[in-house]
Scaffold this motif. Structure first.
Motif, PDB file in Angstrom:
ATOM      1  N   MET A 136      36.552  42.340  52.015  1.00  0.00           N
ATOM      2  CA  MET A 136      36.738  42.611  50.578  1.00  0.00           C
ATOM      3  C   MET A 136      35.811  43.742  50.116  1.00  0.00           C
ATOM      4  O   MET A 136      36.243  44.660  49.392  1.00  0.00           O
ATOM      5  N   LEU A 137      34.549  43.690  50.554  1.00  0.00           N
ATOM      6  CA  LEU A 137      33.589  44.722  50.115  1.00  0.00           C
ATOM      7  C   LEU A 137      34.037  46.109  50.585  1.00  0.00           C
ATOM      8  O   LEU A 137      33.927  47.095  49.845  1.00  0.00           O
ATOM      9  N   ALA A 138      34.546  46.166  51.823  1.00  0.00           N
ATOM     10  CA  ALA A 138      35.007  47.463  52.343  1.00  0.00           C
ATOM     11  C   ALA A 138      36.179  47.989  51.513  1.00  0.00           C
ATOM     12  O   ALA A 138      36.256  49.183  51.201  1.00  0.00           O
ATOM     13  N   ARG A 139      37.068  47.092  51.159  1.00  0.00           N
ATOM     14  CA  ARG A 139      38.237  47.538  50.365  1.00  0.00           C
ATOM     15  C   ARG A 139      37.767  48.012  48.982  1.00  0.00           C
ATOM     16  O   ARG A 139      38.239  49.043  48.486  1.00  0.00           O
ATOM     17  N   ILE A 140      36.841  47.283  48.367  1.00  0.00           N
ATOM     18  CA  ILE A 140      36.344  47.716  47.049  1.00  0.00           C
ATOM     19  C   ILE A 140      35.641  49.067  47.193  1.00  0.00           C
ATOM     20  O   ILE A 140      35.874  50.002  46.402  1.00  0.00           O
ATOM     21  N   SER A 141      34.825  49.181  48.250  1.00  0.00           N
ATOM     22  CA  SER A 141      34.040  50.410  48.441  1.00  0.00           C
ATOM     23  C   SER A 141      34.919  51.630  48.708  1.00  0.00           C
ATOM     24  O   SER A 141      34.468  52.765  48.529  1.00  0.00           O
ATOM     25  N   SER A 142      36.149  51.398  49.157  1.00  0.00           N
ATOM     26  CA  SER A 142      37.045  52.534  49.382  1.00  0.00           C
ATOM     27  C   SER A 142      37.518  53.122  48.044  1.00  0.00           C
ATOM     28  O   SER A 142      38.104  54.204  48.005  1.00  0.00           O
ATOM     29  N   VAL A 143      37.267  52.399  46.942  1.00  0.00           N
ATOM     30  CA  VAL A 143      37.669  52.880  45.606  1.00  0.00           C
ATOM     31  C   VAL A 143      36.454  53.261  44.774  1.00  0.00           C
ATOM     32  O   VAL A 143      36.446  54.307  44.112  1.00  0.00           O
TER      33      VAL A 143
ATOM     34  N   TYR B 133      32.475  43.531  35.446  1.00  0.00           N
ATOM     35  CA  TYR B 133      32.920  42.165  35.163  1.00  0.00           C
ATOM     36  C   TYR B 133      33.522  41.543  36.422  1.00  0.00           C
ATOM     37  O   TYR B 133      34.223  42.219  37.202  1.00  0.00           O
ATOM     38  N   ILE B 134      33.288  40.260  36.577  1.00  0.00           N
ATOM     39  CA  ILE B 134      34.039  39.482  37.578  1.00  0.00           C
ATOM     40  C   ILE B 134      34.721  38.345  36.816  1.00  0.00           C
ATOM     41  O   ILE B 134      34.083  37.664  36.005  1.00  0.00           O
ATOM     42  N   ILE B 135      36.006  38.177  37.078  1.00  0.00           N
ATOM     43  CA  ILE B 135      36.739  37.061  36.471  1.00  0.00           C
ATOM     44  C   ILE B 135      37.036  36.056  37.572  1.00  0.00           C
ATOM     45  O   ILE B 135      37.621  36.407  38.608  1.00  0.00           O
ATOM     46  N   SER B 136      36.620  34.818  37.362  1.00  0.00           N
ATOM     47  CA  SER B 136      36.928  33.755  38.318  1.00  0.00           C
ATOM     48  C   SER B 136      37.993  32.858  37.697  1.00  0.00           C
ATOM     49  O   SER B 136      37.705  32.034  36.837  1.00  0.00           O
ATOM     50  N   ASN B 137      39.229  33.050  38.153  1.00  0.00           N
ATOM     51  CA  ASN B 137      40.330  32.261  37.595  1.00  0.00           C
ATOM     52  C   ASN B 137      40.356  30.839  38.141  1.00  0.00           C
ATOM     53  O   ASN B 137      40.972  29.961  37.551  1.00  0.00           O
ATOM     54  N   HIS B 138      39.717  30.632  39.314  1.00  0.00           N
ATOM     55  CA  HIS B 138      39.794  29.315  39.976  1.00  0.00           C
ATOM     56  C   HIS B 138      38.578  29.160  40.870  1.00  0.00           C
ATOM     57  O   HIS B 138      38.232  30.079  41.623  1.00  0.00           O
ATOM     58  N   SER B 139      37.931  27.995  40.789  1.00  0.00           N
ATOM     59  CA  SER B 139      36.642  27.808  41.463  1.00  0.00           C
ATOM     60  C   SER B 139      36.732  27.410  42.930  1.00  0.00           C
ATOM     61  O   SER B 139      35.698  27.339  43.603  1.00  0.00           O
ATOM     62  N   GLU B 140      37.909  27.095  43.435  1.00  0.00           N
ATOM     63  CA  GLU B 140      37.973  26.642  44.833  1.00  0.00           C
ATOM     64  C   GLU B 140      37.451  27.745  45.746  1.00  0.00           C
ATOM     65  O   GLU B 140      37.611  28.937  45.468  1.00  0.00           O
ATOM     66  N   MET B 141      36.820  27.322  46.845  1.00  0.00           N
ATOM     67  CA  MET B 141      36.008  28.272  47.600  1.00  0.00           C
ATOM     68  C   MET B 141      36.781  29.331  48.385  1.00  0.00           C
ATOM     69  O   MET B 141      36.191  30.287  48.871  1.00  0.00           O
ATOM     70  N   ASP B 142      38.101  29.169  48.490  1.00  0.00           N
ATOM     71  CA  ASP B 142      38.865  30.271  49.097  1.00  0.00           C
ATOM     72  C   ASP B 142      38.896  31.477  48.153  1.00  0.00           C
ATOM     73  O   ASP B 142      39.252  32.587  48.565  1.00  0.00           O
ATOM     74  N   HIS B 143      38.491  31.266  46.891  1.00  0.00           N
ATOM     75  CA  HIS B 143      38.454  32.376  45.919  1.00  0.00           C
ATOM     76  C   HIS B 143      37.056  32.682  45.388  1.00  0.00           C
ATOM     77  O   HIS B 143      36.874  33.671  44.688  1.00  0.00           O
ATOM     78  N   THR B 144      36.121  31.812  45.697  1.00  0.00           N
ATOM     79  CA  THR B 144      34.767  32.008  45.155  1.00  0.00           C
ATOM     80  C   THR B 144      33.689  31.975  46.242  1.00  0.00           C
ATOM     81  O   THR B 144      32.503  32.085  45.923  1.00  0.00           O
ATOM     82  N   GLY B 145      34.115  31.808  47.505  1.00  0.00           N
ATOM     83  CA  GLY B 145      33.130  31.618  48.571  1.00  0.00           C
ATOM     84  C   GLY B 145      32.068  32.691  48.624  1.00  0.00           C
ATOM     85  O   GLY B 145      30.910  32.435  48.979  1.00  0.00           O
ATOM     86  N   CYS B 146      32.416  33.908  48.267  1.00  0.00           N
ATOM     87  CA  CYS B 146      31.412  34.971  48.348  1.00  0.00           C
ATOM     88  C   CYS B 146      30.946  35.414  46.952  1.00  0.00           C
ATOM     89  O   CYS B 146      30.298  36.449  46.810  1.00  0.00           O
ATOM     90  N   LEU B 147      31.251  34.610  45.937  1.00  0.00           N
ATOM     91  CA  LEU B 147      30.851  34.980  44.575  1.00  0.00           C
ATOM     92  C   LEU B 147      29.323  35.119  44.421  1.00  0.00           C
ATOM     93  O   LEU B 147      28.856  36.135  43.877  1.00  0.00           O
ATOM     94  N   PRO B 148      28.522  34.159  44.900  1.00  0.00           N
ATOM     95  CA  PRO B 148      27.063  34.315  44.713  1.00  0.00           C
ATOM     96  C   PRO B 148      26.527  35.593  45.376  1.00  0.00           C
ATOM     97  O   PRO B 148      25.738  36.327  44.765  1.00  0.00           O
ATOM     98  N   ASP B 149      26.985  35.877  46.609  1.00  0.00           N
ATOM     99  CA  ASP B 149      26.512  37.092  47.299  1.00  0.00           C
ATOM    100  C   ASP B 149      26.974  38.349  46.565  1.00  0.00           C
ATOM    101  O   ASP B 149      26.247  39.339  46.469  1.00  0.00           O
ATOM    102  N   LEU B 150      28.195  38.296  46.051  1.00  0.00           N
ATOM    103  CA  LEU B 150      28.722  39.459  45.339  1.00  0.00           C
ATOM    104  C   LEU B 150      27.941  39.691  44.039  1.00  0.00           C
ATOM    105  O   LEU B 150      27.661  40.841  43.674  1.00  0.00           O
ATOM    106  N   ILE B 151      27.591  38.619  43.363  1.00  0.00           N
ATOM    107  CA  ILE B 151      26.797  38.750  42.129  1.00  0.00           C
ATOM    108  C   ILE B 151      25.453  39.404  42.465  1.00  0.00           C
ATOM    109  O   ILE B 151      24.988  40.308  41.755  1.00  0.00           O
ATOM    110  N   ASP B 152      24.843  38.973  43.586  1.00  0.00           N
ATOM    111  CA  ASP B 152      23.563  39.583  44.007  1.00  0.00           C
ATOM    112  C   ASP B 152      23.718  41.075  44.272  1.00  0.00           C
ATOM    113  O   ASP B 152      22.873  41.887  43.915  1.00  0.00           O
TER     114      ASP B 152
END
Ligand code: FEO
Length: 402
Positions: A61-68, A76-95
């Motif tokens: 995901m980071l590589a794809r974002i970094s390509s833009v 902003y980050i929007i978390s539409n759903h807390s299950e970890m398949d969508h938030t597993g890297c949220l804490p690291d990304l916030i850092d």
């Protein structure tokens, strides 16, 4: 990880998710075709990321974002759903990104807190119907509680007419194709139905409510973007209609026989019952549980009006694989079924009672007396099994005609 690039969806929006080609077990669901974890990057005055991906896929995901755009440009980050398949890297990304805001529903804020133990001010809760400005575009949030978790919401981006629907209208399907019209319709139907049966079935009344709510909101949706599988751009009306129908769980003139067997006795009964159902013109599917996965059984149940369950008795109980599937099915709360129970036994024969209890708990009325056969079915026993099929077939046709 430089090889991963974003895929442009519109002038403002990029797909920056991950493809999980190898996943086959998604909390007990057989994901035969893998999956995707979709995340979307919106380039506006406030650079916004909608959802993230499962933790092992963070570098992708980071590589794809970094390509833009550089990661630290995310506002902003929007978390539409807390299950970890969508938030597993949220804490690291916030850092890494140090975003100005992380938005979630009020229930999402609580759920994220219990997953990652964020400080109180990390997540900003948004209300049902609330909008935030991203600059030229506006994002509006609609809560969709229990679809799939209490925290779930969908987000609508007005400038692009895009709805980000998290689990809603998704499917587990890994592919390089990003849109519904690039994939075979039969594959889409199979995987969408399997996803609904295994993930959304217990919440069918809420799905019916959501469909009503969406229709009342009358949003102009040009792109429907779930967090799993392809983006709907050609057949949005089709997937909405399918969800509406699946949630109603209407009776269909189809029967499903599931069974397990030790020395084939229960299997012989299943075949004779199938023959009886077929003689009544009922389309019948037989799934021996030594080869059928529980999540495929769930999909078949969604299509059926009758569920017939067979189990031999082992050590005074039903067979373990039958218990596994019934436990799974009970949680999915299928509706509008009729049922019947059968099985062989050696000396005690408790299995049919065990299965009856499950069907009773699932509010599936038994339309024929349970059939218990000692050791190996005789010709007379097989005749009775065939008659059970006929009885269930007649009952199903009567129910269907109402
Ligand atoms: Fe794809 Fe409910 O998570």
């Amino acid at each position: 990880m430089k090889s991963f690039t974003a895929e442009k969806i519109t002038e403002k929006v990029y797909w920056v998710g991950a493809i999980d080609w190898g996943v086959r077990d998604f909390h007990g669901y057989l994901t035969s075709r893998g999956s995707t974890y979709n995340a979307f990057l919106i380039i506006d005055e406030k650079v916004t990321l909608v959802d993230t991906v499962k933790k092992p896929f963070m570098k992708e995901m980071l590589a794809r974002i970094s390509s833009v755009i550089p990661i630290e440009k995310i506002d902003y980050i929007i978390s539409n759903h807390s299950e970890m398949d969508h938030t597993g890297c949220l804490p690291d990304l916030i850092d890494l990104a140090k975003p100005e805001k992380v938005f979630a529903s009020s229930m999402g804020k609580k759920a994220l807190g219990r997953h990652f133990y964020f400080d109180e001010d990390v997540v900003t809760p948004v209300k049902n119907g609330e909008s935030i400005s991203l600059g030229e575009s506006t994002m509006t949030f609609v809560e969709t509680r229990m679809l799939h978790w209490p925290d779930s919401m969908v987000s609508y981006l007005d400038s692009e007419k895009m709805m980000f629907s998290q689990d809603g209208f998704g499917m587990h399907l890994a592919s390089t194709e990003r849109y519904d019209d690039q994939l075979p319709p039969q594959v889409l139907l199979e995987e969408a139905e399997k996803y609904f049966a295994n993930i959304l079935l217990p919440f069918s009344p809420m799905v019916t409510g959501l469909m009503k709510k969406l229709s009342e909101l009358n949003l102009d949706i040009k792109l429907l973007c779930p967090d799993h599988g392809p983006i709907w751009r050609s057949d949005i009306a089709g997937i909405l209609k399918r969800w509406e129908n699946w949630a109603l769980q209407k009776t269909s003139l189809k029967a499903l026989i599931i069974y397990d067997t030790m020395w084939k006795s229960t299997g012989y009964l299943a075949e004779a019952i199938c023959d009886g159902l077929a003689s009544e013109g009922i389309s019948t599917r037989v799934m021996p549980l030594d080869s059928a996965h529980r999540s495929d059984v769930a999909t078949a149940v969604l299509e059926s009006g009758a569920l017939l369950v067979g189990s031999p008795t082992i050590n005074g109980q039903m067979f373990p694989r039958v218990a596994d599937v019934l436990t799974y099915m009970k949680g999915l709360k299928p509706k509008n079924l009729i049922g019947a129970v059968f099985g062989s036994y050696g000396w005690s024969g408790e299995a049919t009672k065990d299965v009856e209890k499950y069907l009773e708990d699932m509010k599936i009325p038994l339309v024929a007396p349970s059939l218990k056969v000692n050791y190996v079915p005789s010709d007379d026993d097989l005749k009775k099994a065939r008659e059970m099929g006929i009885t269930v077939g007649i009952a199903l046709k009567e129910k269907y005609s109402k």
